[in-house]
Design a protein around this motif. Structure first.
Motif, PDB file in Angstrom:
ATOM      1  N   VAL A  30     -20.670  20.883  38.734  1.00  0.00           N
ATOM      2  CA  VAL A  30     -19.557  20.046  39.298  1.00  0.00           C
ATOM      3  C   VAL A  30     -18.077  20.875  39.339  1.00  0.00           C
ATOM      4  N   PRO A  31     -17.447  20.488  40.411  1.00  0.00           N
ATOM      5  CA  PRO A  31     -16.174  21.272  40.437  1.00  0.00           C
ATOM      6  C   PRO A  31     -15.077  20.766  39.329  1.00  0.00           C
ATOM      7  N   PRO A  32     -14.269  21.514  38.794  1.00  0.00           N
ATOM      8  CA  PRO A  32     -13.012  21.369  37.961  1.00  0.00           C
ATOM      9  C   PRO A  32     -12.273  20.294  38.477  1.00  0.00           C
ATOM     10  N   ASP A  33     -11.584  19.250  37.390  1.00  0.00           N
ATOM     11  CA  ASP A  33     -10.746  18.359  37.762  1.00  0.00           C
ATOM     12  C   ASP A  33      -9.816  18.874  38.293  1.00  0.00           C
ATOM     13  N   ARG A  34      -8.839  17.945  38.911  1.00  0.00           N
ATOM     14  CA  ARG A  34      -7.389  18.494  39.383  1.00  0.00           C
ATOM     15  C   ARG A  34      -6.567  18.663  38.441  1.00  0.00           C
ATOM     16  N   LEU A  35      -6.363  18.006  37.137  1.00  0.00           N
ATOM     17  CA  LEU A  35      -5.584  18.075  36.197  1.00  0.00           C
ATOM     18  C   LEU A  35      -6.215  18.567  34.967  1.00  0.00           C
ATOM     19  N   MET A  36      -7.416  18.158  34.631  1.00  0.00           N
ATOM     20  CA  MET A  36      -7.986  18.355  33.509  1.00  0.00           C
ATOM     21  C   MET A  36      -8.824  19.775  33.348  1.00  0.00           C
ATOM     22  N   GLY A  37      -9.182  20.192  34.459  1.00  0.00           N
ATOM     23  CA  GLY A  37      -9.867  21.513  34.741  1.00  0.00           C
ATOM     24  C   GLY A  37     -11.154  21.309  34.084  1.00  0.00           C
ATOM     25  N   GLU A  38     -11.801  22.193  33.310  1.00  0.00           N
ATOM     26  CA  GLU A  38     -13.141  22.338  33.051  1.00  0.00           C
ATOM     27  C   GLU A  38     -13.565  21.243  32.124  1.00  0.00           C
ATOM     28  N   THR A  39     -12.413  20.583  31.237  1.00  0.00           N
ATOM     29  CA  THR A  39     -12.871  19.675  30.035  1.00  0.00           C
ATOM     30  C   THR A  39     -13.345  18.327  30.786  1.00  0.00           C
ATOM     31  N   VAL A  40     -13.273  18.126  32.121  1.00  0.00           N
ATOM     32  CA  VAL A  40     -13.820  16.948  32.730  1.00  0.00           C
ATOM     33  C   VAL A  40     -15.314  16.896  32.497  1.00  0.00           C
ATOM     34  N   ARG A  41     -15.957  18.093  32.180  1.00  0.00           N
ATOM     35  CA  ARG A  41     -17.291  17.991  32.084  1.00  0.00           C
ATOM     36  C   ARG A  41     -17.910  17.161  30.962  1.00  0.00           C
ATOM     37  N   ILE A  42     -16.799  16.866  29.910  1.00  0.00           N
ATOM     38  CA  ILE A  42     -17.504  16.198  28.677  1.00  0.00           C
ATOM     39  C   ILE A  42     -17.662  14.651  29.021  1.00  0.00           C
ATOM     40  N   LEU A  43     -17.177  14.295  30.376  1.00  0.00           N
ATOM     41  CA  LEU A  43     -17.507  12.920  30.902  1.00  0.00           C
ATOM     42  C   LEU A  43     -18.925  12.640  30.831  1.00  0.00           C
ATOM     43  N   PHE A  44     -19.788  13.527  31.319  1.00  0.00           N
ATOM     44  CA  PHE A  44     -21.132  13.447  31.237  1.00  0.00           C
ATOM     45  C   PHE A  44     -21.975  13.087  30.194  1.00  0.00           C
ATOM     46  N   ILE A  45     -21.136  13.559  29.061  1.00  0.00           N
ATOM     47  CA  ILE A  45     -21.980  13.141  27.696  1.00  0.00           C
ATOM     48  C   ILE A  45     -21.142  11.965  26.902  1.00  0.00           C
ATOM     49  N   HIS A  46     -20.063  11.937  27.152  1.00  0.00           N
ATOM     50  CA  HIS A  46     -18.917  11.169  26.406  1.00  0.00           C
ATOM     51  C   HIS A  46     -19.134   9.502  26.944  1.00  0.00           C
ATOM     52  N   VAL A  47     -19.252   9.710  28.350  1.00  0.00           N
ATOM     53  CA  VAL A  47     -19.162   8.150  28.848  1.00  0.00           C
ATOM     54  C   VAL A  47     -20.660   7.313  28.810  1.00  0.00           C
ATOM     55  N   PRO A  48     -21.612   7.996  28.891  1.00  0.00           N
ATOM     56  CA  PRO A  48     -23.056   7.519  28.819  1.00  0.00           C
ATOM     57  C   PRO A  48     -23.109   7.227  27.184  1.00  0.00           C
ATOM     58  N   ALA A  49     -22.595   7.967  26.187  1.00  0.00           N
ATOM     59  CA  ALA A  49     -22.701   7.720  24.599  1.00  0.00           C
ATOM     60  C   ALA A  49     -21.838   6.468  24.355  1.00  0.00           C
ATOM     61  N   ALA A  50     -20.783   6.475  25.112  1.00  0.00           N
ATOM     62  CA  ALA A  50     -19.864   5.137  24.825  1.00  0.00           C
ATOM     63  C   ALA A  50     -20.427   3.920  25.180  1.00  0.00           C
ATOM     64  N   TRP A  51     -20.991   4.099  26.487  1.00  0.00           N
ATOM     65  CA  TRP A  51     -21.799   2.711  26.793  1.00  0.00           C
ATOM     66  C   TRP A  51     -22.944   2.352  25.995  1.00  0.00           C
ATOM     67  N   LEU A  52     -23.746   3.293  25.576  1.00  0.00           N
ATOM     68  CA  LEU A  52     -24.883   3.083  24.593  1.00  0.00           C
ATOM     69  C   LEU A  52     -24.600   2.673  23.566  1.00  0.00           C
ATOM     70  N   GLY A  53     -23.413   3.272  22.899  1.00  0.00           N
ATOM     71  CA  GLY A  53     -22.947   2.858  21.661  1.00  0.00           C
ATOM     72  C   GLY A  53     -22.680   1.382  21.561  1.00  0.00           C
ATOM     73  N   MET A  54     -22.078   0.957  22.464  1.00  0.00           N
ATOM     74  CA  MET A  54     -21.882  -0.556  22.715  1.00  0.00           C
ATOM     75  C   MET A  54     -22.883  -1.322  23.096  1.00  0.00           C
ATOM     76  N   GLY A  55     -23.774  -0.602  23.999  1.00  0.00           N
ATOM     77  CA  GLY A  55     -25.124  -1.478  24.639  1.00  0.00           C
ATOM     78  C   GLY A  55     -26.003  -1.382  23.193  1.00  0.00           C
ATOM     79  N   GLY A  56     -26.091  -0.672  22.281  1.00  0.00           N
ATOM     80  CA  GLY A  56     -27.031  -0.689  21.290  1.00  0.00           C
ATOM     81  C   GLY A  56     -26.691  -2.205  20.243  1.00  0.00           C
ATOM     82  N   TRP A  57     -25.233  -2.416  20.183  1.00  0.00           N
ATOM     83  CA  TRP A  57     -24.895  -3.263  19.242  1.00  0.00           C
ATOM     84  C   TRP A  57     -25.159  -4.760  20.147  1.00  0.00           C
ATOM     85  N   THR A  58     -25.071  -4.642  21.712  1.00  0.00           N
ATOM     86  CA  THR A  58     -25.365  -5.777  22.378  1.00  0.00           C
ATOM     87  C   THR A  58     -26.846  -6.297  22.244  1.00  0.00           C
ATOM     88  N   ALA A  59     -27.633  -4.787  21.956  1.00  0.00           N
ATOM     89  CA  ALA A  59     -29.100  -5.224  21.924  1.00  0.00           C
ATOM     90  C   ALA A  59     -29.356  -5.850  20.460  1.00  0.00           C
TER      91      ALA A  59
END
Lengths: 240, 156
Positions: A40-69
């Motif tokens: 994936v190309p680097p983000d316009r402002l964040m550069g390479e740190t944008v890559r953490i998105l692909f772990i952080h966002v699913p983990a956050a959703w599933l953290g909340m999804g786990g409690w919903t379950a």
């Protein structure tokens, strides 16, 4: 729904569904992470740190999804007294805790270069930390009840009450000024460029399948544990 | 069988009532907190409710385009923080700027109002917006700047 309350039918379903979910989840997660971390190309402002998105966002959703379950299972357990629902809630707690922890850690690592700080006490970060502590409390409570005996309704009620935190996490960046950015993905709308969004979607699906697989595997383990204990008790009673 | 159904429905009704009460209490608490749980004040909120001189306060908003300048001492930068309602606060800061600190992007500043009315920041945090755009698509800057302004409106 009553059909799946039967442990036998559940086990027949889970025995082939568990490996299917785990393998497909691992595969999709691997694809998404390689894609997200290397292609994936680097983000316009964040550069390479944008890559953490692909772990952080699913983990956050599933953290909340786990409690919903946990909350939904607790409701089913309290009202319909399905024993499997109680097991499902217990089984979802540990993976939910792990994903919440991953979300907090990756978010903190991302926050240092992006915001300039590891941690702030804004609404989103604080409510997510509360979720982590709720998980600890729920796990301690449900294990104590399973070990010491006592009403399984207690952790179920805790699971329901704790659910109030989920909409608060979700809305925290909308209700209050926060350092955390507002939601990028809302109903039918996204401010994430397609180049990031597609691998993110693959990652979310992969993580979710993994989550489902882990929950099923843990439910089977819990069922086996209960059966072993019952068998041992019967043996002990017979021997006495 | 009818007795079992009845008990089941009773439990359902009880749980639903309990849920409504809990959610109501939670929402009420969140509503009560809506002005207290803000991580920072927007310039407009600060203008409406000016903090005392020297009182620690956190200011958040957008760095106004063209307002960033280095003072003569070569250490202190001054800039203007603005929000959607065009309220502005002048800010002074001596120190290392975060990487993402640029004109037209979000900023959160810890500090206090100095006697001359300028906000003196001890610490600056860059606030990322919700837009994720590859470097190749930099032309979207103005559009995303507008969106950043829009999102700053929340909680105001």
């Amino acid at each position: 729904m009553h059909g799946f309350a039967n442990p036998k039918r559940f086990l027949a379903l889970a025995s082939w569904l568990t490996p299917l979910l785990l393998v497909s989840g691992l595969l999709l997660t691997a694809i998404a992470l390689v894609w997200g971390l290397f292609y994936v190309p680097p983000d316009r402002l964040m550069g390479e740190t944008v890559r953490i998105l692909f772990i952080h966002v699913p983990a956050a959703w599933l953290g909340m999804g786990g409690w919903t379950a946990i909350a939904i299972s607790s409701l089913v357990f309290l009202v319909w007294k399905h024993p499997l629902a109680g097991l499902a809630a217990r089984a979802a707690a540990v993976p939910g805790l792990v994903f919440t922890a991953i979300c907090l850690v990756t978010g903190s690592i991302w926050g240092r270069p992006t915001w300039g700080t590891w941690w702030v006490w804004d609404g989103r970060l604080t409510s997510m930390l509360v979720l982590l502590f709720l998980y600890f409390g729920y796990i301690a409570l449900s294990q104590a009840v399973a070990r010491e005996g006592g009403s399984s309704r207690i952790p179920a009620i805790f699971g329901l009450v704790g659910a109030i935190n989920i909409p608060i996490i979700n809305r925290s960046v909308v209700w209050w000024n926060s350092l955390h950015q507002p939601p990028s993905i809302t109903m039918g709308n996204s401010s994430i460029d397609t180049e990031f969004l597609v691998p993110l979607a693959v990652s979310v699906i992969g993580f979710s399948l993994l989550f489902g697989g882990v929950v099923l595997a843990r439910m089977r383990a819990l069922l086996a544990e209960i059966q072993t204990e019952a068998r041992l008790r019967r043996k002990a009673d017979g021997g006495a | 069988m009818t007795a079992a159904l009845k008990a089941k429905h009773q439990r359902l009704i009880l749980v639903v009532i309990a849920l409504f009460v809990i959610i109501g209490a939670g929402l009420l608490a969140a509503y009560g907190l809506r002005n207290e749980a803000n991580y920072f004040y927007l310039p407009g909120q600060m203008a409406a409710n000016p903090p005392e001189v020297g009182q620690p306060v956190r200011l958040g908003g957008m760095v106004q385009e063209g307002s960033l300048s280095m003072l003569d001492d070569g250490l202190t930068v001054s800039f203007v923080v603005t929000d959607k309602e065009q309220a502005t606060v002048d800010v002074r800061y001596s120190g290392i700027l975060p990487d993402l600190f640029v004109e037209g992007s979000g900023v959160v500043a810890d500090g206090r109002i100095a006697p001359d009315g300028v906000f003196v920041a001890d610490q600056l945090l860059a606030k990322h917006d919700e837009n994720y755009v590859p470097r190749e698509l930099q032309g979207m800057d103005q559009h995303s700047a507008d969106q950043t302004l829009e999102t700053l409106e929340t909680g105001a």
